[in-house]
Design an enzyme around this catalytic site. Structure first.
Site, PDB file in Angstrom:
ATOM      1  N   SER A 218       0.838  -1.189   0.000  1.00 35.51           N
ATOM      2  CA  SER A 218       0.000   0.000   0.000  1.00 35.51           C
ATOM      3  C   SER A 218       0.876   1.242   0.000  1.00 35.51           C
ATOM      4  O   SER A 218       1.842   1.336   0.767  1.00 35.51           O
ATOM      5  CB  SER A 218      -0.902   0.008   1.240  1.00 35.51           C
ATOM      6  OG  SER A 218      -1.491   1.277   1.436  1.00 35.51           O
ATOM      7  N   LYS A 219       0.541   2.201  -0.853  1.00 32.68           N
ATOM      8  CA  LYS A 219       1.326   3.435  -0.902  1.00 32.68           C
ATOM      9  C   LYS A 219       1.165   4.247   0.380  1.00 32.68           C
ATOM     10  O   LYS A 219       1.988   5.124   0.665  1.00 32.68           O
ATOM     11  CB  LYS A 219       0.940   4.270  -2.114  1.00 32.68           C
ATOM     12  CG  LYS A 219      -0.487   4.795  -2.117  1.00 32.68           C
ATOM     13  CD  LYS A 219      -0.765   5.597  -3.381  1.00 32.68           C
ATOM     14  CE  LYS A 219      -2.178   6.141  -3.405  1.00 32.68           C
ATOM     15  NZ  LYS A 219      -2.461   6.903  -4.645  1.00 32.68           N
ATOM     16  N   ARG A 220       0.122   3.977   1.148  1.00 30.87           N
ATOM     17  CA  ARG A 220      -0.081   4.705   2.408  1.00 30.87           C
ATOM     18  C   ARG A 220       0.765   4.127   3.537  1.00 30.87           C
ATOM     19  O   ARG A 220       0.974   4.774   4.552  1.00 30.87           O
ATOM     20  CB  ARG A 220      -1.556   4.676   2.805  1.00 30.87           C
ATOM     21  CG  ARG A 220      -2.462   5.429   1.849  1.00 30.87           C
ATOM     22  CD  ARG A 220      -3.914   5.346   2.282  1.00 30.87           C
ATOM     23  NE  ARG A 220      -4.787   6.095   1.387  1.00 30.87           N
ATOM     24  CZ  ARG A 220      -5.275   5.636   0.257  1.00 30.87           C
ATOM     25  NH1 ARG A 220      -4.968   4.406  -0.129  1.00 30.87           N
ATOM     26  NH2 ARG A 220      -6.055   6.374  -0.506  1.00 30.87           N
TER      27      ARG A 220
END
Length: 469
Positions: free
Chosen positions: A234-236
């Site tokens: 996840s980019k988060r």
């Protein structure tokens, strides 16, 4: 039939490593089949439609070897809005889609559950297009939809379990499911190779292909890429931007070799192989469907191997962005006029065997190009213990008396200084290394002193001695 594959990213401001892997898999498959690789930018989200983000995609593809001019496109999904609306109208006219004015709250009130899907309430109401009325596809009540997948066999979905899904919003704009299908039809895509996360959408999209009277493509859903906790990247939460790895000093060759191993392996007990071997041996049907672990430690080790395999001149050239700075790479701590290309060339072979990322070149050589070394206080405290001052005095005096300033002479001289104090060379050189380079680890000390030169070395030893007072 000419094989036509596509890579269809959204311009989100960063290029996901999972997307890079999908692009490479499409690229190789097209080359193997004598086909065409199509790049389509799915830019219908106005908030994401920025030229610099599209340029970021093109630049990232360039970096991993899918260079501009070698593929078809980029096409832009927004340019096909007319085709999307025409397809929606055809489905409505054929009775395969209907308008619905149900809100999520109304559906929940009727079903008594926030988890149950749409209940088909508007199927036979005969509503026409209007504000707030979405267009829903009428899924078959019976039968099954079989997805022929080169990696996963034939996943089968019962039609009665597929809700009547929205294909166009109340303003007439198409949703992803329809736009994606129409674009693939328009562009003549024969094989859709994409991430596993899209598999749940596939039966719906296949139903749309059938309803529009076109044979669906051949599907291949590659495994999801996960972190060490086996969670989808996840980019988060995770480090996933290809650009971040590039700017940290990963080589493109190492990155694309590693990405291709996420779900597949070349023949024999080997992983680091030339790209030509991957292009020859890769087989889409041999991809393992299980989740693929993105192991940054392993990638780092790969990168170190690739760095060590470079010729010295290639290595020097590869280091240049970190020695000068670029638009995305911070400038080094020295001024441009302080950099000495000959000095760097002299130590480059020593650095090449010791770094795993190109960005690590800066802390390894900065002492050569600064007036004074950047002192690591923890390293100073560790090295400059009782007896360090006397050792520095003796080393300074011994170095001052040398007629020859070369690595071997410097080593034997300091070895003798240490022996007089009952110290092995490793202990004796620690204060000297920190005084001259600012750190306890780095390039071989005596070769470093030879390149740094007599006067600068002695000056730093004296400065360290003063600091100890």
């Amino acid at each position: 039939m000419t094989v036509r594959v596509r890579f269809a990213p959204s311009p989100t401001g960063m290029f996901h490593v999972g997307g890079a892997r999908s692009a490479l898999q499409n690229w190789i498959y097209a080359k193997q089949q004598g086909g065409v690789f199509v790049l389509r930018i799915e830019d219908t989200d106005a908030a994401r439609n920025k030229p610099e983000w599209t340029e970021g995609i093109l630049s990232a593809l360039d970096w991993i070897g899918i260079e501009r001019g070698s593929y078809e496109g980029p096409h832009f999904q927004s340019e096909y809005a007319g085709e999307h609306r025409a397809a929606a109208a055809r489905l409505h006219e054929a009775g395969r889609a209907y308008y619905c004015d149900c809100t999520r709250e109304a559906v929940q009130a009727r079903t008594g559950s926030q988890y149950q899907g749409y209940d088909g309430f508007c199927r036979d109401r005969g509503l026409q297009a209007g504000e707030g009325r979405a267009l829903r596809f009428r899924t078959p009540d019976e039968g099954e939809t079989v997805v022929v997948d080169l990696i996963r066999g034939e996943p089968t979905f019962e039609n009665k379990l597929i809700e009547d899904f929205v294909i166009a919003r109340g303003d007439g704009s198409p949703v992803f499911l329809l736009a994606n299908v129409v674009d693939d039809m328009t562009m003549g895509i024969t094989h859709v190779i994409r991430a596993e996360e899209h598999l749940p959408n596939t039966p719906k999209q296949q139903l749309l292909w059938d309803a529009l009277g076109v044979t669906p493509p051949i599907w291949a859903h590659v495994p999801v890429v996960v972190n060490e906790k086996r969670q989808k990247l996840s980019k988060r939460r995770d480090k996933v931007a290809l650009e971040a790895f590039r700017d940290e000093g990963y080589l493109a060759e190492a990155m694309r070799n590693y990405l291709m191993l996420l779900g597949w392996a070349p023949s024999g007990d080997r992983e680091i192989v030339p790209w030509s071997v991957i292009e020859e041996e890769y087989r889409l049907e041999e991809v393992n469907p299980s989740p693929a672990f993105f192991d940054e430690k392993k990638l780092r080790a790969f990168n170190g191997e690739y760095i060590r395999a470079l010729g010295v001149e290639e290595f020097v050239e590869a280091c240049q962005p970190w020695l000068t700075g670029t638009g995305t790479i911070a400038p080094p701590p020295w001024q441009p006029e302080e950099f000495d290309a000959d000095a760097f060339a002299a130590v480059a072979p020593l650095a090449q065997t010791r770094i795993a990322l190109l960005s690590e070149i800066v802390p390894n050589v900065d002492f050569l190009f600064l007036d004074a070394p950047l002192i690591d206080e923890a390293a100073w405290a560790k090295a400059m213990k009782e007896g360090a001052a006397e050792l520095l005095d003796a080393a300074t005096a011994a170095f001052e008396a040398l007629e020859s300033w070369d690595a071997e002479t410097l080593k034997s001289t300091l070895e003798a200084v240490g022996a007089e104090r009952g110290l092995k060379l490793g202990k004796a050189q620690a204060p000297v290394r920190v005084a001259v380079t600012g750190r306890t680890v780095g390039l071989p000390l005596f070769e470093s002193l030879e390149v740094l030169g007599r006067e600068r070395t002695l000056s730093r030893l004296r400065a360290a001695r003063v600091r100890l007072v």
